[in-house]
Write a protein that holds these residues in place. Structure first.
Motif: not given
Length: 41
Positions: A30-34
């Motif tokens: 899972v790519k974390k994008s804030i």
């Protein structure tokens, strides 16, 4: 396989199971994008 103990059969099963999992189940990270709009305010 007929003369192995239950524990020996179980270990063989786990070995084959783990080989199959590594070979046929893809790894998804899972790519974390804030986002700047997603904050405490």
């Amino acid at each position: 396989m007929n003369r192995r103990t239950i524990q020996g059969k179980y270990e063989i099963f786990l070995q084959k199971y783990n080989e199959g999992v590594k070979k046929y189940i893809p790894i998804y990270r899972v790519k974390k994008s804030i986002h700047t709009w997603y904050n405490a305010r």
